[in-house]
Design a protein around this motif. Sequence first.
Motif, PDB file in Angstrom:
ATOM      1  N   SER A 136     -75.715 -11.363  68.992  1.00  0.00           N
ATOM      2  CA  SER A 136     -77.038 -11.400  68.375  1.00  0.00           C
ATOM      3  C   SER A 136     -76.902 -11.264  66.862  1.00  0.00           C
ATOM      4  O   SER A 136     -76.053 -10.532  66.367  1.00  0.00           O
ATOM      5  N   ASP A 155     -85.921  -7.411  68.389  1.00  0.00           N
ATOM      6  CA  ASP A 155     -85.314  -8.740  68.461  1.00  0.00           C
ATOM      7  C   ASP A 155     -84.016  -8.694  69.274  1.00  0.00           C
ATOM      8  O   ASP A 155     -83.714  -9.627  70.029  1.00  0.00           O
ATOM      9  N   PHE A 159     -83.217 -10.804  72.672  1.00  0.00           N
ATOM     10  CA  PHE A 159     -82.026 -11.636  72.788  1.00  0.00           C
ATOM     11  C   PHE A 159     -81.202 -11.243  74.015  1.00  0.00           C
ATOM     12  O   PHE A 159     -80.747 -12.101  74.782  1.00  0.00           O
ATOM     13  N   ASN A 162     -83.117 -12.282  77.256  1.00  0.00           N
ATOM     14  CA  ASN A 162     -83.066 -13.735  77.433  1.00  0.00           C
ATOM     15  C   ASN A 162     -81.685 -14.188  77.894  1.00  0.00           C
ATOM     16  O   ASN A 162     -81.546 -15.066  78.755  1.00  0.00           O
ATOM     17  N   THR A 163     -80.650 -13.585  77.301  1.00  0.00           N
ATOM     18  CA  THR A 163     -79.276 -13.930  77.685  1.00  0.00           C
ATOM     19  C   THR A 163     -79.010 -13.556  79.136  1.00  0.00           C
ATOM     20  O   THR A 163     -78.464 -14.351  79.915  1.00  0.00           O
ATOM     21  N   VAL A 328     -78.893 -19.675  74.726  1.00  0.00           N
ATOM     22  CA  VAL A 328     -79.767 -18.797  73.967  1.00  0.00           C
ATOM     23  C   VAL A 328     -79.193 -18.626  72.567  1.00  0.00           C
ATOM     24  O   VAL A 328     -78.017 -18.314  72.408  1.00  0.00           O
ATOM     25  N   PRO A 330     -80.137 -17.074  68.437  1.00  0.00           N
ATOM     26  CA  PRO A 330     -81.042 -16.145  67.757  1.00  0.00           C
ATOM     27  C   PRO A 330     -82.355 -16.788  67.339  1.00  0.00           C
ATOM     28  O   PRO A 330     -83.383 -16.136  67.284  1.00  0.00           O
ATOM     29  N   VAL A 333     -85.340 -16.340  69.593  1.00  0.00           N
ATOM     30  CA  VAL A 333     -85.921 -15.017  69.732  1.00  0.00           C
ATOM     31  C   VAL A 333     -87.051 -14.857  68.727  1.00  0.00           C
ATOM     32  O   VAL A 333     -86.828 -14.824  67.516  1.00  0.00           O
TER      33      VAL A 333
END
Length: 338
Positions: A136, A155, A159, A162-163, A328, A330, A333
Amino acid sequence: LVVRATRSSSSHSRSQTHSRSSSDSHACKYHVGSACPVISILVMQDVHEVASQCIMRVSRGLLDKTDQPLVKRIVASTFRNITAELQRRSPDTVQQLHRMMFTQRQKNKTLAVLKLVSDKRLRNIGLDVAEAIRDSKAVPERVADVREVVRSVRDVQDFVENTLAQTALVELERDEALMLPAELRHFLGMAHQWSRTLDLENLEMMKSVDSQWRSIEAGWRERPVRATSSLEGLRRAIRAGALEMVRVLLFIIELASYTRMPAWIWWDNTGGEDEPQDGLSCKLDRANAALNLVLCPLRFGGQGLDALRARSHIANRRPEKDDRKATVTPSMVPAKRL
């Protein structure tokens, strides 16, 4: 009180005596149908035994069976020191934990969760989290602008989730059912999700996670042999592991008892050890490799536990079928505003 390496032997003796007397005042034994003050869990021998087993389990290749007595002594001493330090610095918290009672069933649930941090499957999930943090671009620096830090931490959480939704959701769903059944999920509740993973000190550690960890945790690569570490280096590593196990236990108690622990528990170096001058890290090519080989897998386990507790939230981030192979980044995000 806390034993420091620079103290004289007489001061060391007084400190150990104070810790033992403080621990004795909280001692309690379970009987059929009985309950004990929550604070007494910190001084119970079977709790120390579980903590020692966790340290031994994550340290295979670094520690062996001949080190078990040393590990048990250091764990018991560390737990006593923290109990005494709580009494000295946070007496109101200790009173709360003394008034609050845990049945033997509740204590057994506490031990069941405590054991999880050394489970290899949970550590692997935690390593997924560590690598997501490392990759990230939003990990905050230690800056004075608190609002910016909060935005950055959020954030990082986005991240990471989502990952995991794209790379580890199947494993999370499987392992949640196996390791964190409904009874334990209810015991821990849903409060303070990701709170330990997103602690700034922990984020700093995970930023430096070494690429070798994947092969080490998978068993493809051996941990450094014992001969590469001095005896004092091994003791420092064990003490760091023991302090981490105390913190995991107190976090479990915090979740299960709705008692807010004092902030110094999570960041103050209450184990009596000087941290490396360049800070804690999960690098392996450095003088503190022995310490990292004990501490980092326990941190991975804690992060894996955080991920399991957040599994339903992570599932809500599951991408649509057409997008599941997307990477994914950054830029995906969204920055959140306070």
